[in-house]
Write an enzyme that holds these catalytic residues in place. Structure first.
Site, PDB file in Angstrom:
ATOM      1  NE  ARG A 151      39.026  50.126  43.453  1.00 21.30           N
ATOM      2  CZ  ARG A 151      39.664  48.970  43.297  1.00 21.30           C
ATOM      3  NH1 ARG A 151      39.073  47.836  43.622  1.00 21.30           N
ATOM      4  NH2 ARG A 151      40.882  48.927  42.814  1.00 21.30           N
TER       5      ARG A 151
ATOM      6  CG  HIS B 249      43.143  50.489  38.334  1.00 21.79           C
ATOM      7  ND1 HIS B 249      43.342  51.216  39.483  1.00 21.79           N
ATOM      8  CD2 HIS B 249      43.173  49.174  38.726  1.00 21.79           C
ATOM      9  CE1 HIS B 249      43.465  50.394  40.507  1.00 21.79           C
ATOM     10  NE2 HIS B 249      43.377  49.165  40.075  1.00 21.79           N
TER      11      HIS B 249
ATOM     12  CD  GLN C  85      47.359  47.013  39.234  1.00 21.46           C
ATOM     13  OE1 GLN C  85      46.579  46.931  40.179  1.00 21.46           O
ATOM     14  NE2 GLN C  85      48.505  46.350  39.197  1.00 21.46           N
TER      15      GLN C  85
ATOM     16  CG  ASP D 295      41.621  43.751  34.123  1.00 19.33           C
ATOM     17  OD1 ASP D 295      41.612  43.081  35.168  1.00 19.33           O
ATOM     18  OD2 ASP D 295      40.960  44.817  34.000  1.00 19.33           O
TER      19      ASP D 295
ATOM     20  CB  CYS E 256      45.697  44.724  37.669  1.00 20.79           C
ATOM     21  SG  CYS E 256      44.008  44.349  37.152  1.00 20.79           S
TER      22      CYS E 256
ATOM     23  NE  ARG F 199      47.750  49.328  43.114  1.00 18.08           N
ATOM     24  CZ  ARG F 199      46.434  49.091  43.218  1.00 18.08           C
ATOM     25  NH1 ARG F 199      45.931  47.958  42.772  1.00 18.08           N
ATOM     26  NH2 ARG F 199      45.622  50.005  43.701  1.00 18.08           N
TER      27      ARG F 199
HETATM   28  N1  NVA Z   1      38.937  46.020  35.207  1.00 18.47           N
HETATM   29  C1  NVA Z   1      38.822  45.573  36.570  1.00 18.47           C
HETATM   30  C2  NVA Z   1      40.036  45.915  37.358  1.00 18.47           C
HETATM   31  C3  NVA Z   1      40.031  45.398  38.777  1.00 18.47           C
HETATM   32  C4  NVA Z   1      41.216  45.821  39.565  1.00 18.47           C
HETATM   33  C5  NVA Z   1      37.581  46.190  37.191  1.00 18.47           C
HETATM   34  O1  NVA Z   1      37.322  47.372  36.951  1.00 18.47           O
HETATM   35  O2  NVA Z   1      36.864  45.486  37.901  1.00 18.47           O
HETATM   36  N1   CP Z   2      44.257  45.432  41.188  1.00 15.36           N
HETATM   37  C1   CP Z   2      43.411  45.976  42.080  1.00 15.36           C
HETATM   38  O1   CP Z   2      43.119  47.174  42.043  1.00 15.36           O
HETATM   39  O2   CP Z   2      42.950  45.119  43.012  1.00 15.36           O
HETATM   40  P1   CP Z   2      41.788  45.376  44.067  1.00 15.36           P
HETATM   41  O3   CP Z   2      40.487  45.457  43.296  1.00 15.36           O
HETATM   42  O4   CP Z   2      41.850  44.199  44.984  1.00 15.36           O
HETATM   43  O5   CP Z   2      42.060  46.669  44.784  1.00 15.36           O
END
Ligand code: NVA
Ligand code: CP
Length: 306
Positions: A102, A129, A132, A223, A263, A291
């Site tokens: 990540r 992502h 997800q 989101d 998500c 997930r």
């Molecule tokens: N768009 C959000 C998704 C979190 C799971 C982010 O990148 O923070």
């Molecule tokens: N939806 C998602 O990826 O959640 P987290 O940021 O908690 O991993």
């Protein structure tokens, strides 16, 4: 050997194969059958951003498959203080069987993958992502919303939106995206998706009008307006996104049996109202649990294809 960095690299058949495998394992686990499909394998999980769902689902998933997961945050490994990606990738992939990352720039993930001897999974980048979306589509399959879906995405043109574009373009369904002016999707990703849509028959509409997107939709999703790394823009964004909240009035424009997905994490009364998030159309908890199941399907699939 395959990496899983974006759905763009996968065919419709492959995506459905991964999901079928995930569902098969889900049903086994629900019946308390744990097959050690990844016995003695280790997944390295590199987190440069925080996470609840991604960390827990990958770690638990690997354990249930008979393997082990290592949690490596930026504070724990030298990547966080500048050890080259190339060196980190070569060292970690010489000891682990799979890597999940990540991070911020998608290019870092690509660089890591290009030096890795083992499959690399995108656990979220600034651009995509994809894991997800596996869970989201699995949730749609389980309630029959994968049949001729009309998906409306309302909100920021971000990593989630880009992943929805790729999923729709690959699977060939209708997707309507509504973002405020100035917060549209990456135009290069839109071009890619539109090209793929011509092959798959997907119908993709991009608009600045949330109502236009949601009318008659069978799946409504949003989101956060403030993704990780954008915290300094919070006040500006909340101001610029006025009128984009998914509330009961907006949901009322969708089909009566439409479902709501998010998500998570969600900011209540910002991008979505409490009533919608906790309402009867909301499948956010099923989606979050999926997930775990979808990613097990993915890891087993990647292991089979090396
Ligand atoms: N768009 C959000 C998704 C979190 C799971 C982010 O990148 O923070
Ligand atoms: N939806 C998602 O990826 O959640 P987290 O940021 O908690 O991993």
């Amino acid at each position: 050997m395959r990496h899983f960095l974006t759905l763009k690299d996968y065919t419709k058949e492959e995506i459905l194969e991964i999901l079928a495998l995930g569902l098969e394992i889900k049903h086994e686990v629900k019946a308390k059958v744990f097959k050690p499909r990844l016995a003695h394998q280790t997944l390295a999980m590199i987190f440069e951003k925080s996470s609840t769902r991604t960390r827990v689902s990958f770690e638990v998933g690997m354990f249930q498959l008979g393997g082990h997961a290592l949690f490596l945050s930026n504070r724990d490994i030298h990547l966080g203080r500048g050890e080259p990606v190339k060196d980190t990738a070569r060292v970690i992939s010489s000891m682990c069987d799979m890597v999940m990352i990540r991070t911020y720039e998608h290019s870092k993930l690509e660089e890591f993958a290009s030096h890795s001897k083992v499959p690399v999974i995108n656990g979220l980048s600034d651009s995509y992502h994809p894991v997800q979306l596996l869970a989201d589509y699995m949730t749609m399959m389980e309630c029959g919303k994968d049949i001729n879906p009309v998906v409306a995405y309302v909100g920021d043109g971000n990593n989630m939106t880009h992943s929805w574009l790729m999923l729709a373009a690959k699977l060939g369904f209708e997707l309507r995206v509504a973002t405020p002016k100035g917060y549209e999707c990456d135009p290069l990703i839109v071009i890619d998706a539109m090209e793929l849509a011509q092959e798959s028959g997907a119908k993709i509409t991009i608009t600045n009008d949330p109502k236009e997107a949601v009318v008659g939709a069978s799946v409504v999703t949003t989101d956060t307006w403030i993704s990780m790394g954008q915290e300094d823009e919070k006040t500006q964004r909340i101001n610029d996104f006025k009128g984009y909240i998914v509330d009961e009035a907006l949901m009322a424009l969708a089909r009566e049996d439409a479902i709501f997905l998010h998500c998570l994490p969600a900011y209540r009364e910002v991008e979505v109202s409490e009533a919608v998030l906790e309402g009867k159309q909301s499948l956010i908890l099923e989606e979050a649990e999926n997930r775990l199941h979808a990613q097990k399907g993915l890891m087993v699939w990647l292991d089979k294809h090396r």
